[in-house]
Design a protein around this motif. Structure first.
Motif, PDB file in Angstrom:
ATOM      1  N   VAL A  53       0.920  -1.177  -0.286  1.00  0.00           N
ATOM      2  CA  VAL A  53       0.299  -0.071  -0.125  1.00  0.00           C
ATOM      3  C   VAL A  53       0.805   1.119  -0.176  1.00  0.00           C
ATOM      4  CG1 VAL A  53      -1.962   1.186   1.337  1.00  0.00           C
ATOM      5  CG2 VAL A  53      -1.876  -1.497   1.150  1.00  0.00           C
ATOM      6  N   ASP A  54       0.705   2.175  -0.646  1.00  0.00           N
ATOM      7  CA  ASP A  54       1.433   3.023  -1.095  1.00  0.00           C
ATOM      8  C   ASP A  54       1.186   4.425   0.426  1.00  0.00           C
ATOM      9  OD1 ASP A  54       2.618   3.259  -3.136  1.00  0.00           O
ATOM     10  OD2 ASP A  54       1.276   3.696  -4.320  1.00  0.00           O
ATOM     11  N   PHE A  55       1.933   5.162   0.834  1.00  0.00           N
ATOM     12  CA  PHE A  55       1.092   6.547   1.846  1.00  0.00           C
ATOM     13  C   PHE A  55       2.235   7.194   2.320  1.00  0.00           C
ATOM     14  CE2 PHE A  55       4.508   2.700   3.826  1.00  0.00           C
ATOM     15  CZ  PHE A  55       5.125   3.192   4.432  1.00  0.00           C
ATOM     16  N   GLU A  56       2.328   7.791   2.607  1.00  0.00           N
ATOM     17  CA  GLU A  56       2.938   9.173   3.350  1.00  0.00           C
ATOM     18  C   GLU A  56       2.782   8.952   4.769  1.00  0.00           C
ATOM     19  OE1 GLU A  56       3.077  14.051   3.307  1.00  0.00           O
ATOM     20  OE2 GLU A  56       1.346  13.163   2.352  1.00  0.00           O
TER      21      GLU A  56
ATOM     22  N   THR B 206      -9.627   8.628  10.234  1.00  0.00           N
ATOM     23  CA  THR B 206      -8.668   9.113  11.011  1.00  0.00           C
ATOM     24  C   THR B 206      -8.227   7.934  12.209  1.00  0.00           C
ATOM     25  OG1 THR B 206      -8.558  11.022  10.624  1.00  0.00           O
ATOM     26  CG2 THR B 206      -7.061  10.526  12.573  1.00  0.00           C
ATOM     27  N   LEU B 207      -7.627   7.569  12.405  1.00  0.00           N
ATOM     28  CA  LEU B 207      -7.154   5.948  13.483  1.00  0.00           C
ATOM     29  C   LEU B 207      -6.250   6.502  14.094  1.00  0.00           C
ATOM     30  CD1 LEU B 207      -7.914   2.950  10.556  1.00  0.00           C
ATOM     31  CD2 LEU B 207      -9.443   3.725  12.496  1.00  0.00           C
ATOM     32  N   PHE B 208      -6.241   5.800  15.339  1.00  0.00           N
ATOM     33  CA  PHE B 208      -4.914   5.422  16.054  1.00  0.00           C
ATOM     34  C   PHE B 208      -4.518   4.591  16.910  1.00  0.00           C
ATOM     35  CE2 PHE B 208      -7.878   7.783  18.143  1.00  0.00           C
ATOM     36  CZ  PHE B 208      -7.890   7.523  19.909  1.00  0.00           C
ATOM     37  N   GLU B 209      -3.798   4.092  17.794  1.00  0.00           N
ATOM     38  CA  GLU B 209      -3.842   2.762  17.849  1.00  0.00           C
ATOM     39  C   GLU B 209      -3.224   1.460  16.602  1.00  0.00           C
ATOM     40  OE1 GLU B 209      -2.895   2.023  21.282  1.00  0.00           O
ATOM     41  OE2 GLU B 209      -3.888   3.724  22.043  1.00  0.00           O
ATOM     42  N   SER B 210      -1.570   1.152  17.038  1.00  0.00           N
ATOM     43  CA  SER B 210      -0.737   0.357  15.901  1.00  0.00           C
ATOM     44  C   SER B 210      -1.723  -0.848  15.434  1.00  0.00           C
ATOM     45  CB  SER B 210       0.590   0.643  16.320  1.00  0.00           C
ATOM     46  OG  SER B 210       0.410  -0.568  17.050  1.00  0.00           O
ATOM     47  N   ARG B 211      -2.446  -1.159  16.349  1.00  0.00           N
ATOM     48  CA  ARG B 211      -2.947  -2.621  16.239  1.00  0.00           C
ATOM     49  C   ARG B 211      -4.222  -2.652  15.619  1.00  0.00           C
ATOM     50  NH1 ARG B 211       0.134  -3.125  20.850  1.00  0.00           N
ATOM     51  NH2 ARG B 211       1.599  -4.338  21.275  1.00  0.00           N
ATOM     52  N   ALA B 212      -4.416  -1.686  16.444  1.00  0.00           N
ATOM     53  CA  ALA B 212      -6.097  -1.363  15.641  1.00  0.00           C
ATOM     54  C   ALA B 212      -6.134  -1.189  13.538  1.00  0.00           C
ATOM     55  CB  ALA B 212      -6.870  -0.267  15.982  1.00  0.00           C
ATOM     56  N   ILE B 213      -5.140   0.141  13.645  1.00  0.00           N
ATOM     57  CA  ILE B 213      -4.326   0.295  12.725  1.00  0.00           C
ATOM     58  C   ILE B 213      -3.975  -1.199  11.874  1.00  0.00           C
ATOM     59  CG2 ILE B 213      -2.973   1.835  11.142  1.00  0.00           C
ATOM     60  CD1 ILE B 213      -2.298   3.657  13.225  1.00  0.00           C
ATOM     61  N   THR B 214      -3.295  -1.731  12.144  1.00  0.00           N
ATOM     62  CA  THR B 214      -2.797  -3.187  10.828  1.00  0.00           C
ATOM     63  C   THR B 214      -4.026  -3.329  10.784  1.00  0.00           C
ATOM     64  OG1 THR B 214      -2.337  -4.207  13.204  1.00  0.00           O
ATOM     65  CG2 THR B 214      -0.300  -3.137  11.991  1.00  0.00           C
ATOM     66  N   SER B 215      -4.512  -3.935  11.590  1.00  0.00           N
ATOM     67  CA  SER B 215      -6.328  -4.643  11.239  1.00  0.00           C
ATOM     68  C   SER B 215      -6.937  -4.041  10.213  1.00  0.00           C
ATOM     69  CB  SER B 215      -7.004  -4.955  12.964  1.00  0.00           C
ATOM     70  OG  SER B 215      -6.522  -5.705  13.660  1.00  0.00           O
ATOM     71  N   TYR B 216      -6.901  -2.758  10.647  1.00  0.00           N
ATOM     72  CA  TYR B 216      -7.252  -2.511   9.554  1.00  0.00           C
ATOM     73  C   TYR B 216      -7.211  -2.198   8.289  1.00  0.00           C
ATOM     74  CZ  TYR B 216      -9.284   2.445   6.241  1.00  0.00           C
ATOM     75  OH  TYR B 216      -9.708   2.933   5.585  1.00  0.00           O
ATOM     76  N   VAL B 217      -5.703  -1.880   8.077  1.00  0.00           N
ATOM     77  CA  VAL B 217      -5.266  -1.815   6.695  1.00  0.00           C
ATOM     78  C   VAL B 217      -5.052  -3.147   6.287  1.00  0.00           C
ATOM     79  CG1 VAL B 217      -2.872  -2.095   5.975  1.00  0.00           C
ATOM     80  CG2 VAL B 217      -3.760  -0.365   7.929  1.00  0.00           C
ATOM     81  N   ALA B 218      -5.029  -4.693   6.822  1.00  0.00           N
ATOM     82  CA  ALA B 218      -4.999  -6.208   6.161  1.00  0.00           C
ATOM     83  C   ALA B 218      -6.432  -5.873   5.860  1.00  0.00           C
ATOM     84  CB  ALA B 218      -4.444  -7.202   7.713  1.00  0.00           C
ATOM     85  N   GLU B 219      -7.321  -5.763   6.363  1.00  0.00           N
ATOM     86  CA  GLU B 219      -8.705  -6.022   6.388  1.00  0.00           C
ATOM     87  C   GLU B 219      -9.153  -5.515   5.128  1.00  0.00           C
ATOM     88  OE1 GLU B 219     -11.771  -7.720   5.723  1.00  0.00           O
ATOM     89  OE2 GLU B 219     -10.607  -8.297   7.431  1.00  0.00           O
ATOM     90  N   LYS B 220      -8.689  -3.923   4.987  1.00  0.00           N
ATOM     91  CA  LYS B 220      -9.531  -2.709   3.857  1.00  0.00           C
ATOM     92  C   LYS B 220      -8.101  -3.652   1.804  1.00  0.00           C
ATOM     93  CE  LYS B 220      -9.982   1.535   2.252  1.00  0.00           C
ATOM     94  NZ  LYS B 220      -9.753   3.012   2.023  1.00  0.00           N
ATOM     95  N   PHE B 221      -7.380  -3.603   2.612  1.00  0.00           N
ATOM     96  CA  PHE B 221      -6.093  -4.323   1.977  1.00  0.00           C
ATOM     97  C   PHE B 221      -6.412  -5.610   1.313  1.00  0.00           C
ATOM     98  CE2 PHE B 221      -5.394   0.395   2.683  1.00  0.00           C
ATOM     99  CZ  PHE B 221      -5.811   1.139   1.535  1.00  0.00           C
TER     100      PHE B 221
END
Length: 218
Positions: free
Chosen positions: A26-29, A63-78
């Motif tokens: 995933v591309d990100f800045e 807008t998301l915070f908490e790293s494990r919540a973010i990884t779960s979001y990214v893994a699910e969305k993509f």
């Protein structure tokens, strides 16, 4: 729209998310937050995370915070791109991934985090590490690693014979831990060592490691 990740490459929690983004292609800045200048306490940042901690992910309107919540979001969305980190096609495997991601946050992290803080964090603040705190948490960590050694004697990775978020979540703190004098806790357990060698050979994690230079002058 390119995702924006607010954080620092040397930060363990930021690195956890960066590793996930790389695994998912995933591309990100990466937007640098200057913790030393208390950039994380500025009103503009607190509007993103009221707790004033990194990382923060901005994806369009969310807008998301908490790293494990973010990884779960990214893994699910993509989930259709890159490495399948959540085993979305197998209910049973996905459940095991959730179990072992919980183990990381509830068993592994509480033991290893104080060690990293004492060894790396305190000297940056001009404070002396407390060896008693390190020793007490090393004892806790050894007990957790005994469980891991037994588990990894029957499966290649923590949730099964597949790499997942459960393994990825361990990377940042373990990476720094292996730079301390106590890395033998990992290397003296053959199955844990094989698991660690395997995940750190992954291109995504090698890329993340390049930015994890905190404490290199220790």
């Amino acid at each position: 729209m390119v995702l924006k990740l607010h954080g620092l490459s040397v930060s363990t929690n930021t690195a956890r998310v960066v590793a996930c983004l790389h695994e998912k292609d995933v591309d990100f800045e990466l937007v640098r937050v200057d913790l030393f200048a208390r950039g994380n306490k500025e009103p503009s940042f607190l509007a993103k995370n009221p707790f004033g901690q990194i990382p923060v992910l901005e994806d369009g309107d969310i807008t998301l915070f908490e790293s494990r919540a973010i990884t779960s979001y990214v893994a699910e969305k993509f989930k259709e791109t890159g490495t399948d980190l959540i085993r979305h096609e197998s209910f049973d495997e996905a459940a095991l991934v959730k179990v072992w991601t919980e183990v990381e946050s509830q068993q592994y992290h509480p033991a290893i985090c104080p060690i990293i803080y004492e060894f790396f964090g305190k000297p940056v603040q001009g404070l002396e590490p407390d060896q008693a705190v390190i020793d007490a948490n090393l004892e806790k960590l050894e007990k957790v690693l005994n469980v891991y050694e037994a588990k990894l004697s029957s499966t290649k990775y923590l949730a099964g014979d597949f790499y997942s978020l459960a393994d990825l979540h361990h990377f940042p703190y373990t990476f720094y831990f292996m730079k301390t004098a106590w890395g033998s806790a990992i290397s003296d357990r053959p199955h844990v060592k094989a698991w660690w060698d395997d995940i750190t050979s992954r291109p995504a994690l090698k890329k993340v490691a390049e930015g994890m230079t905190f404490g290199e002058n220790q």
